[in-house]
Design a protein around this motif. Sequence first.
Motif, PDB file in Angstrom:
ATOM      1  N   VAL A 525      52.079  46.327  47.627  1.00  0.00           N
ATOM      2  CA  VAL A 525      50.621  46.362  47.741  1.00  0.00           C
ATOM      3  C   VAL A 525      49.984  45.637  46.555  1.00  0.00           C
ATOM      4  O   VAL A 525      49.107  44.783  46.708  1.00  0.00           O
ATOM      5  CB  VAL A 525      50.117  47.813  47.822  1.00  0.00           C
ATOM      6  CG1 VAL A 525      48.596  47.869  47.620  1.00  0.00           C
ATOM      7  CG2 VAL A 525      50.492  48.449  49.156  1.00  0.00           C
ATOM      8  N   ASP A 526      50.417  45.988  45.363  1.00  0.00           N
ATOM      9  CA  ASP A 526      49.857  45.363  44.161  1.00  0.00           C
ATOM     10  C   ASP A 526      50.117  43.865  44.141  1.00  0.00           C
ATOM     11  O   ASP A 526      49.261  43.069  43.720  1.00  0.00           O
ATOM     12  CB  ASP A 526      50.436  46.013  42.908  1.00  0.00           C
ATOM     13  CG  ASP A 526      49.839  47.381  42.633  1.00  0.00           C
ATOM     14  OD1 ASP A 526      48.650  47.584  42.950  1.00  0.00           O
ATOM     15  OD2 ASP A 526      50.557  48.259  42.116  1.00  0.00           O
ATOM     16  N   HIS A 527      51.271  43.467  44.605  1.00  0.00           N
ATOM     17  CA  HIS A 527      51.597  42.041  44.633  1.00  0.00           C
ATOM     18  C   HIS A 527      50.676  41.295  45.593  1.00  0.00           C
ATOM     19  O   HIS A 527      50.207  40.189  45.289  1.00  0.00           O
ATOM     20  CB  HIS A 527      53.061  41.852  45.043  1.00  0.00           C
ATOM     21  CG  HIS A 527      53.517  40.426  45.031  1.00  0.00           C
ATOM     22  ND1 HIS A 527      53.431  39.620  43.920  1.00  0.00           N
ATOM     23  CD2 HIS A 527      54.072  39.648  46.012  1.00  0.00           C
ATOM     24  CE1 HIS A 527      53.904  38.409  44.192  1.00  0.00           C
ATOM     25  NE2 HIS A 527      54.297  38.412  45.462  1.00  0.00           N
ATOM     26  N   LEU A 528      50.412  41.899  46.754  1.00  0.00           N
ATOM     27  CA  LEU A 528      49.525  41.251  47.720  1.00  0.00           C
ATOM     28  C   LEU A 528      48.106  41.140  47.152  1.00  0.00           C
ATOM     29  O   LEU A 528      47.437  40.108  47.321  1.00  0.00           O
ATOM     30  CB  LEU A 528      49.492  42.041  49.031  1.00  0.00           C
ATOM     31  CG  LEU A 528      48.742  41.328  50.164  1.00  0.00           C
ATOM     32  CD1 LEU A 528      49.603  40.223  50.756  1.00  0.00           C
ATOM     33  CD2 LEU A 528      48.318  42.300  51.259  1.00  0.00           C
ATOM     34  N   ILE A 529      47.636  42.188  46.482  1.00  0.00           N
ATOM     35  CA  ILE A 529      46.310  42.149  45.855  1.00  0.00           C
ATOM     36  C   ILE A 529      46.248  41.014  44.829  1.00  0.00           C
ATOM     37  O   ILE A 529      45.265  40.258  44.771  1.00  0.00           O
ATOM     38  CB  ILE A 529      45.986  43.501  45.200  1.00  0.00           C
ATOM     39  CG1 ILE A 529      45.823  44.591  46.279  1.00  0.00           C
ATOM     40  CG2 ILE A 529      44.714  43.401  44.353  1.00  0.00           C
ATOM     41  CD1 ILE A 529      45.698  45.997  45.729  1.00  0.00           C
ATOM     42  N   ASP A 530      47.295  40.873  44.037  1.00  0.00           N
ATOM     43  CA  ASP A 530      47.331  39.802  43.032  1.00  0.00           C
ATOM     44  C   ASP A 530      47.286  38.423  43.684  1.00  0.00           C
ATOM     45  O   ASP A 530      46.640  37.495  43.170  1.00  0.00           O
ATOM     46  CB  ASP A 530      48.594  39.926  42.176  1.00  0.00           C
ATOM     47  CG  ASP A 530      48.557  41.143  41.263  1.00  0.00           C
ATOM     48  OD1 ASP A 530      47.437  41.630  40.982  1.00  0.00           O
ATOM     49  OD2 ASP A 530      49.630  41.614  40.850  1.00  0.00           O
ATOM     50  N   ILE A 531      47.958  38.274  44.822  1.00  0.00           N
ATOM     51  CA  ILE A 531      47.949  36.987  45.523  1.00  0.00           C
ATOM     52  C   ILE A 531      46.546  36.673  46.034  1.00  0.00           C
ATOM     53  O   ILE A 531      46.042  35.564  45.847  1.00  0.00           O
ATOM     54  CB  ILE A 531      48.963  36.995  46.689  1.00  0.00           C
ATOM     55  CG1 ILE A 531      50.394  37.037  46.151  1.00  0.00           C
ATOM     56  CG2 ILE A 531      48.769  35.773  47.585  1.00  0.00           C
ATOM     57  CD1 ILE A 531      51.441  37.203  47.220  1.00  0.00           C
ATOM     58  N   CYS A 537      42.109  40.368  39.788  1.00  0.00           N
ATOM     59  CA  CYS A 537      41.471  41.519  40.431  1.00  0.00           C
ATOM     60  C   CYS A 537      41.103  42.562  39.387  1.00  0.00           C
ATOM     61  O   CYS A 537      41.949  43.017  38.605  1.00  0.00           O
ATOM     62  CB  CYS A 537      42.420  42.131  41.462  1.00  0.00           C
ATOM     63  SG  CYS A 537      41.727  43.554  42.338  1.00  0.00           S
ATOM     64  N   LYS A 538      39.842  42.962  39.371  1.00  0.00           N
ATOM     65  CA  LYS A 538      39.401  44.027  38.473  1.00  0.00           C
ATOM     66  C   LYS A 538      40.047  45.351  38.897  1.00  0.00           C
ATOM     67  O   LYS A 538      40.265  45.587  40.080  1.00  0.00           O
ATOM     68  CB  LYS A 538      37.878  44.149  38.513  1.00  0.00           C
ATOM     69  CG  LYS A 538      37.136  42.925  38.003  1.00  0.00           C
ATOM     70  CD  LYS A 538      35.631  43.155  37.961  1.00  0.00           C
ATOM     71  CE  LYS A 538      35.067  43.350  39.360  1.00  0.00           C
ATOM     72  NZ  LYS A 538      33.575  43.462  39.333  1.00  0.00           N
ATOM     73  N   GLN A 539      40.301  46.200  37.923  1.00  0.00           N
ATOM     74  CA  GLN A 539      40.945  47.469  38.222  1.00  0.00           C
ATOM     75  C   GLN A 539      40.099  48.322  39.153  1.00  0.00           C
ATOM     76  O   GLN A 539      40.632  49.026  40.024  1.00  0.00           O
ATOM     77  CB  GLN A 539      41.247  48.231  36.926  1.00  0.00           C
ATOM     78  CG  GLN A 539      42.029  49.521  37.111  1.00  0.00           C
ATOM     79  CD  GLN A 539      43.419  49.297  37.699  1.00  0.00           C
ATOM     80  OE1 GLN A 539      43.882  48.153  37.814  1.00  0.00           O
ATOM     81  NE2 GLN A 539      44.084  50.379  38.080  1.00  0.00           N
ATOM     82  N   SER A 540      38.787  48.262  39.005  1.00  0.00           N
ATOM     83  CA  SER A 540      37.911  49.051  39.881  1.00  0.00           C
ATOM     84  C   SER A 540      38.048  48.612  41.336  1.00  0.00           C
ATOM     85  O   SER A 540      38.001  49.441  42.262  1.00  0.00           O
ATOM     86  CB  SER A 540      36.451  48.922  39.425  1.00  0.00           C
ATOM     87  OG  SER A 540      36.035  47.566  39.465  1.00  0.00           O
ATOM     88  N   ILE A 541      38.236  47.298  41.556  1.00  0.00           N
ATOM     89  CA  ILE A 541      38.415  46.786  42.914  1.00  0.00           C
ATOM     90  C   ILE A 541      39.795  47.165  43.438  1.00  0.00           C
ATOM     91  O   ILE A 541      39.954  47.522  44.609  1.00  0.00           O
ATOM     92  CB  ILE A 541      38.216  45.259  42.945  1.00  0.00           C
ATOM     93  CG1 ILE A 541      36.798  44.897  42.504  1.00  0.00           C
ATOM     94  CG2 ILE A 541      38.506  44.710  44.344  1.00  0.00           C
ATOM     95  CD1 ILE A 541      35.712  45.517  43.367  1.00  0.00           C
TER      96      ILE A 541
END
Length: 605
Positions: A525-531, A537-541
Amino acid sequence: MFIKIIGGQNMNIYERDILINLSKDQYINQRSLAQRTGHSLGTVNQTIKSLMRTGYIDELAMLTSKAQDEFKEKKPKRAIILAAGFGMRMVPINTETTKGLIEVNGEVLIERTIRQLHEVGITEIYVVVGFMKEQYEYLIDEFGVELIVNSEYATKNNLHSIKLAVDHLENAYIIPCDIWCRENPFSKYELYSWYMVSDLVDDESSVRVNRKMELVSVQKKLGGNSMVGICYLVKEDAEIVKQKIIELSKNRYYDDAFWEEALYKKDRMIVAAKVVHSVDVVEINTYEQLRELDSDSNQLKTDAIDVICNALDVKNDEISNISVLKKGMTNRSFLFECKEKKYIMRIPGEGTDQLINRQEEAEVYNCIRDKNICDDIAYINPDNGYKITEFLEGARVCDPLDEDDIKKCMKCLRNFHQKKLKVDHDFDLFGQIEFYEKLWNGKSSVYRDYLKTKRNVLDLKEYVQKNIEVKTLTHIDAVPDNFLFVDKDGKEDIRLIDWEYAGMQDPHVDIAMFCIYSLYDKTQVDHLIDIYFEDECKQSIRIKIYCYIAIAGLLWSNWCEYKRTLGIEFGEYSLRQYRYAKEYYRIVQEELRKLKEGREVIQNV
């Protein structure tokens, strides 16, 4: 092939055939008997002598009491008709009528079969039903049949239908419901077990007939005799098949198996071949086979075909090569050709009129029609959801485990979101959770802690609303299977399809949807968000997307619960969605705790 019979005697196939023929028609002479059986005069002569020598006929070629006893023991007593399946290859007919109730020359298929059974004195008839089972209910009063309900028809093949009827296999015909026989294939007289094949060569067949009239295994694509599917089992073989069916049904490997698996011993079937001409017995598997057999059949006049004819300005017989596509979670779709082009027609599935606003879907397609985002729409009906799109030749879906694929999909998704398109309706996540719950309300949730899970998810609403930066047209169902990779003039292009749920929403919802359909863990999940955010990506987002994963998990869990009330199960998918709701609520709480502690540390410094 030799078949064991009473008294330790062996009877060959010619002897069996001629004895059965003598039981039906009066003996005149050997020449007439040769004409009736299709055997040579020499074979008939030898066989008559053998039957006299073994005591089955007398000097006048009349049946003896020994033969009468043999016929009595092996006499057909009952029939099992298999009618539980979807008949997926019968699209679009199977969206309106189950395959056993198709009409040919004004006669319903299964009714014709039952009447042919009645003609030979068989009235003990079992019909195994599943899909559209209610449509067969009238047969109980009309013909005195007994219905056996296969509740697993959607997930298991007809081996499991036969398992429900294993106590009725002795001296029984087993018959597919979609068979049309020109002449009555059943008889008052049988002496041995057989399985019917035709003289047509079929690349999909797994058997061929050898010179001994045995059915031997052949690899698919190498060509065998077309398997008609009608079978007769005498007592001895019925017991063998019964035990084999029970054994195989315990093994999940055979969930998708045909019942004929139980007929095999090593490389051949335990029953003899009964060969018929392909024009005399037809298995109706497709719309086009029905059209070829009876061009005036009422079932050819389906809504779907009428829509195609009107939308593309073609005649019924110009529509060809109809084939079913993989059954989706929401819809049934089929591929067809006309005017040298291929198209896909979507027919909404069970219960979708409750789930999807077709007017809103049509509005979305009008919004994106000319923007090279989606597939090419040839027709869409905002009232019933019928849709025709041009087929994208050579297209493939995204592999959610392929790094290059997901990078391209996230770029496509980001570009779409940046267009900031607008429509006049929203997709309300929390409203939809309540809506789906109402659809299955009246039955408690299958999850014991549902109310607690729901309360937790609803608690995320405040954080989400505080962190929405913009609302735009959002796909909502942006899952890997809806990203199509296509070749356009030598260049790879990506099209996003299936916009049924699309509406105004925070575009970051699409990221969450991609994750939960792919069954990603937190690292993925985190990897997809980074892509998607190109590592910015802001932590709040990020926490907001975690919230969306929890919310969407409960949303689709409720969707699955509604589908479950319709008899449709989604296995691991439904369970995992509920787990997302629970696990990502906890993840959000943990991340918020870390943020709070971090702020306190900064303030203290």
